[in-house]
Design a protein around this motif. Structure first.
Motif, PDB file in Angstrom:
ATOM      1  N   TRP A 169       0.841  -1.202   0.000  1.00 57.70           N
ATOM      2  CA  TRP A 169       0.000   0.000   0.000  1.00 57.70           C
ATOM      3  C   TRP A 169       0.877   1.254   0.000  1.00 57.70           C
ATOM      4  O   TRP A 169       0.698   2.143  -0.827  1.00 57.70           O
ATOM      5  CB  TRP A 169      -0.955   0.005   1.206  1.00 57.70           C
ATOM      6  N   GLY A 170       1.865   1.274   0.932  1.00 57.64           N
ATOM      7  CA  GLY A 170       2.717   2.468   1.066  1.00 57.64           C
ATOM      8  C   GLY A 170       3.533   2.723  -0.185  1.00 57.64           C
ATOM      9  O   GLY A 170       3.646   3.864  -0.640  1.00 57.64           O
ATOM     10  N   GLY A 171       4.101   1.649  -0.756  1.00 56.14           N
ATOM     11  CA  GLY A 171       4.949   1.793  -1.938  1.00 56.14           C
ATOM     12  C   GLY A 171       4.200   2.401  -3.109  1.00 56.14           C
ATOM     13  O   GLY A 171       4.765   3.126  -3.935  1.00 56.14           O
ATOM     14  N   GLU A 172       2.886   2.135  -3.183  1.00 55.95           N
ATOM     15  CA  GLU A 172       2.066   2.633  -4.292  1.00 55.95           C
ATOM     16  C   GLU A 172       1.503   4.017  -4.020  1.00 55.95           C
ATOM     17  O   GLU A 172       1.330   4.826  -4.932  1.00 55.95           O
ATOM     18  CB  GLU A 172       0.848   1.705  -4.474  1.00 55.95           C
ATOM     19  N   ASN A 173       1.171   4.270  -2.747  1.00 54.58           N
ATOM     20  CA  ASN A 173       0.341   5.444  -2.441  1.00 54.58           C
ATOM     21  C   ASN A 173       1.055   6.616  -1.787  1.00 54.58           C
ATOM     22  O   ASN A 173       0.514   7.716  -1.753  1.00 54.58           O
ATOM     23  CB  ASN A 173      -0.831   5.020  -1.539  1.00 54.58           C
ATOM     24  N   LEU A 174       2.251   6.378  -1.218  1.00 59.21           N
ATOM     25  CA  LEU A 174       2.928   7.480  -0.526  1.00 59.21           C
ATOM     26  C   LEU A 174       3.816   8.251  -1.493  1.00 59.21           C
ATOM     27  O   LEU A 174       4.440   7.664  -2.379  1.00 59.21           O
ATOM     28  CB  LEU A 174       3.763   6.932   0.640  1.00 59.21           C
ATOM     29  N   LYS A 175       3.861   9.555  -1.299  1.00 59.89           N
ATOM     30  CA  LYS A 175       4.737  10.390  -2.140  1.00 59.89           C
ATOM     31  C   LYS A 175       5.347  11.494  -1.271  1.00 59.89           C
ATOM     32  O   LYS A 175       4.899  11.686  -0.124  1.00 59.89           O
ATOM     33  CB  LYS A 175       3.948  10.962  -3.330  1.00 59.89           C
ATOM     34  N   PRO A 176       6.323  12.221  -1.772  1.00 66.45           N
ATOM     35  CA  PRO A 176       6.964  13.255  -0.950  1.00 66.45           C
ATOM     36  C   PRO A 176       5.926  14.234  -0.388  1.00 66.45           C
ATOM     37  O   PRO A 176       5.006  14.647  -1.095  1.00 66.45           O
ATOM     38  CB  PRO A 176       7.913  13.953  -1.932  1.00 66.45           C
ATOM     39  N   GLY A 177       6.076  14.547   0.884  1.00 68.90           N
ATOM     40  CA  GLY A 177       5.150  15.485   1.533  1.00 68.90           C
ATOM     41  C   GLY A 177       4.016  14.790   2.273  1.00 68.90           C
ATOM     42  O   GLY A 177       3.404  15.360   3.175  1.00 68.90           O
ATOM     43  N   ASP A 178       3.726  13.542   1.902  1.00 71.11           N
ATOM     44  CA  ASP A 178       2.703  12.783   2.630  1.00 71.11           C
ATOM     45  C   ASP A 178       3.213  12.462   4.034  1.00 71.11           C
ATOM     46  O   ASP A 178       4.428  12.424   4.264  1.00 71.11           O
ATOM     47  CB  ASP A 178       2.399  11.464   1.912  1.00 71.11           C
ATOM     48  N   GLU A 179       2.262  12.201   4.920  1.00 74.67           N
ATOM     49  CA  GLU A 179       2.666  11.869   6.289  1.00 74.67           C
ATOM     50  C   GLU A 179       2.119  10.506   6.720  1.00 74.67           C
ATOM     51  O   GLU A 179       0.956  10.190   6.478  1.00 74.67           O
ATOM     52  CB  GLU A 179       2.169  12.953   7.256  1.00 74.67           C
ATOM     53  N   VAL A 180       3.002   9.742   7.354  1.00 76.56           N
ATOM     54  CA  VAL A 180       2.607   8.502   8.022  1.00 76.56           C
ATOM     55  C   VAL A 180       2.631   8.825   9.505  1.00 76.56           C
ATOM     56  O   VAL A 180       3.642   9.300  10.022  1.00 76.56           O
ATOM     57  CB  VAL A 180       3.608   7.361   7.699  1.00 76.56           C
ATOM     58  N   LEU A 181       1.499   8.598  10.170  1.00 76.68           N
ATOM     59  CA  LEU A 181       1.403   8.952  11.581  1.00 76.68           C
ATOM     60  C   LEU A 181       1.409   7.688  12.430  1.00 76.68           C
ATOM     61  O   LEU A 181       0.524   6.829  12.276  1.00 76.68           O
ATOM     62  CB  LEU A 181       0.109   9.751  11.808  1.00 76.68           C
TER      63      LEU A 181
END
Ligand code: PMP
Length: 402
Positions: A101-113
Motif C-alpha cells: 500500500w505504502g509503496g504505491e500510495n505514498l509520495k513526498p510530503g505525505d505523512e505517516v502517523l
C-alpha cells in the motif's frame, strides 16, 4: 468464570516443568495439547500441499486451511473471508501493508502517523517506506502514565496524513488505546488506519468491523497458536487495489514470459507454499479460545491484573510504568538500584520467567529516560499463587541487593 486448574491440565509444559512460573506471555504463549495434536494430526494423516493437488489428502489439507480463514473471519468480526490474508506474523503483515500500500500510495510530503508507543515492527517498516517514497514519519506523543497524548489532534491528523498506524494494546504498558476515536480522527482527514493487534487479539474481544479500521495485524503464537503464522485483515477494496507483496506460485492467474496477472484476493497475497500446518493449528487455537470465551478471558485477566497491581505496589523501591485504568495484564517495572537483567536473572533461579529489556520499543525507553524494564505479562493459565511467587521473588531480590 475460568477454571484455571482445569486449563493448566491442557498445557503439558507445566507438567513437564513443574517449577515453571511463566510470565512472559506478551512475548509468546504456551500451547494447549489440542493445538499440538492438531499439528501432529495434520503431519501424520493428511500432509500435502494445498490448492493444487486433486487427490484426497491435498483436498483435506486445503479444506482445513481454508476453514481457518472462516474461523479467523468470525473471530475478529470481519465481514468478508477475502479480507483475511495469512502471513508469518504481525511483523510480516505490517511490512506487507507498508510495501504494497505504502509503496504505491505514498509520495513526498505525505505523512505517516504512528505513536511513540509502537513496537519496532510498527516503526521500522514505516521508516523504510518513508525513506523510499519521501513521505514523512510523525509520532503521536505519549504521557507519563503510558497513555497516548491525543489532546491536540489537529497537530497530528492533517490533510497530509495518509495512514495512521497504532498499537491496540501496548506490549510495554498494557495500555489499551482508543482505536475507535483514532479511526474517526484519521478518517475525517481521509487517512487509513492500521491497527497492530498483536497484544489485544489474544486477550480481548476484537471486532474489526466495529472498530472500522482499514488494516489489522496479529500473530498466532501470542494466542496459543503455533509460531510462523499470523494474519493481515484488510478491507477487500484495499486488497483489490494493492499490488502484490511477494511474487511466486499461487498468487498468479496467468504468467507469460513478459508479464503476469494476479490471483483473486486473498490468495494474491499468499505467494508460495504457505505455513499450512501452522494455519490449521491457528484454527485450533481459536477453537480453544472460543471454548473458554473471550469475555471470560478478559474477566479473569482483570482479576489477575488487579491482584498483581496491588501486590507489586507493596514492594519497596518498585516503579511501575503504565498506570492507566484501561489496560491489559502486562506490567513493566523497575526495582530501585537493581538492573532489570539482574532482577530477571535472580527470578529465573526461582523458576520465574519474566522479560527484561527494551521490549522492541526503544522510543518508549527514551521517553521514560531508562534503558530497560522488567516485564511480567499474564495469560489464562496463570494463577494468583504465581503472582505471590513473583512478589516473593522480587522481595528476596531486593533483600539480596541491600
Ligand atoms: N506488535 C506488538 C505489540 C508485539 O508485542 C509484537 C511481538 N512482541 C509484534 C508486534 C511482533 O509480532 P511478531 O514477532 O509475532 O511478528
Amino acid at each position: 468464570m475460568i477454571d484455571v486448574k482445569t486449563i493448566r491440565k491442557d498445557f503439558l509444559i507445566f507438567q513437564n516443568n513443574p517449577d515453571l512460573v511463566f510470565l512472559d506471555n506478551a512475548s509468546t504463549t504456551q500451547k494447549p495439547q489440542s493445538v499440538i495434536d492438531t499439528l501432529s494430526h495434520y503431519y501424520e494423516n493428511y500432509n500435502a500441499n494445498i490448492h493444487r493437488g486433486i487427490y484426497q489428502i491435498a483436498e483435506k489439507a486445503t479444506a482445513a486451511y481454508e476453514k481457518t480463514r472462516d474461523n479467523v473471519k468470525e473471530f475478529i468480526g470481519a465481514k468478508d473471508r477475502r479480507s483475511i490474508v495469512f502471513t508469518k506474523g504481525t511483523t510480516e503483515s505490517i511490512n506487507l501493508v507498508a510495501n504494497s500500500w505504502g509503496g504505491e500510495n505514498l509520495k513526498p510530503g505525505d505523512e505517516v502517523l504512528i505513536t511513540e508507543m509502537e513496537h519496532h515492527s510498527n516503526i521500522i517498516p514505516w521508516q523504510l517506506i518513508c525513506k523510499r517514497t519521501g513521505a514523512n514519519l510523525k509520532y503521536i506523543p505519549i504521557n507519563e502514565d503510558g497513555s497516548l497524548d491525543l489532546s491536540d489532534p489537529e497537530k497530528y491528523f492533517t490533510i497530509n496524513t495518509k495512514i495512521v498506524c497504532v498499537i491496540h494494546q501496548s506490549n510495554v504498558f498494557g495500555t489499551i488505546n482508543p482505536i475507535a476515536e483514532i479511526v474517526k480522527l484519521a478518517h475525517e482527514v481521509g487517512a487509513l488506519v492500521l491497527v497492530d493487534g498483536a497484544q489485544s487479539t489474544p486477550h480481548h474481544k476484537v471486532n474489526v468491523s466495529e472498530l472500522n479500521c482499514d488494516f489489522f495485524a496479529f500473530s498466532g503464537h501470542k494466542m496459543l497458536g503455533p509460531t510462523g503464522v499470523g494474519v493481515l485483515y484488510a478491507k477487500p477494496e484495499l486488497l483489490e487495489a494493492m499490488h502484490p507483496f511477494l511474487g511466486g506460485g499461487e498468487m498468479i492467474r496467468k504468467v507469460t514470459m513478459e508479464e503476469s496477472t494476479w490471483n483473486d484476493i486473498p490468495w494474491k497475497f499468499e505467494a508460495g507454499t504457505p505455513n499450512i500446518a501452522q494455519v490449521i493449528g491457528l484454527g485450533s487455537a481459536i477453537d480453544y479460545i472460543n471454548k473458554i470465551g473471550r469475555e471470560n478471558i478478559t474477566e479473569y485477566e482483570t482479576e489477575l491484573l488487579k491482584y498483581a497491581q496491588e501486590k507489586l505496589q507493596s514492594i519497596p523501591g518498585i516503579n511501575i510504568y503504565g498506570t492507566v485504568k484501561d489496560k491489559g495484564a502486562v506490567f513493566s517495572f523497575n526495582v530501585e538500584n537493581i538492573h532489570p537483567h539482574d532482577v530477571a536473572h535472580i527470578l529465573d533461579t526461582y523458576g520465574i520467567a519474566i522479560r527484561a529489556g527494551h521490549h522492541c520499543a526503544q522510543p518508549i525507553m527514551k521517553k521514560l529516560n531508562i534503558a530497560a524494564t522488567n516485564r511480567a505479562s499474564f495469560y489464562i493459565y496463570n494463577t494468583l499463587g504465581e503472582i505471590d511467587q513473583l512478589v516473593n521473588g522480587l522481595i528476596k531480590t531486593v533483600e539480596l541487593f541491600n
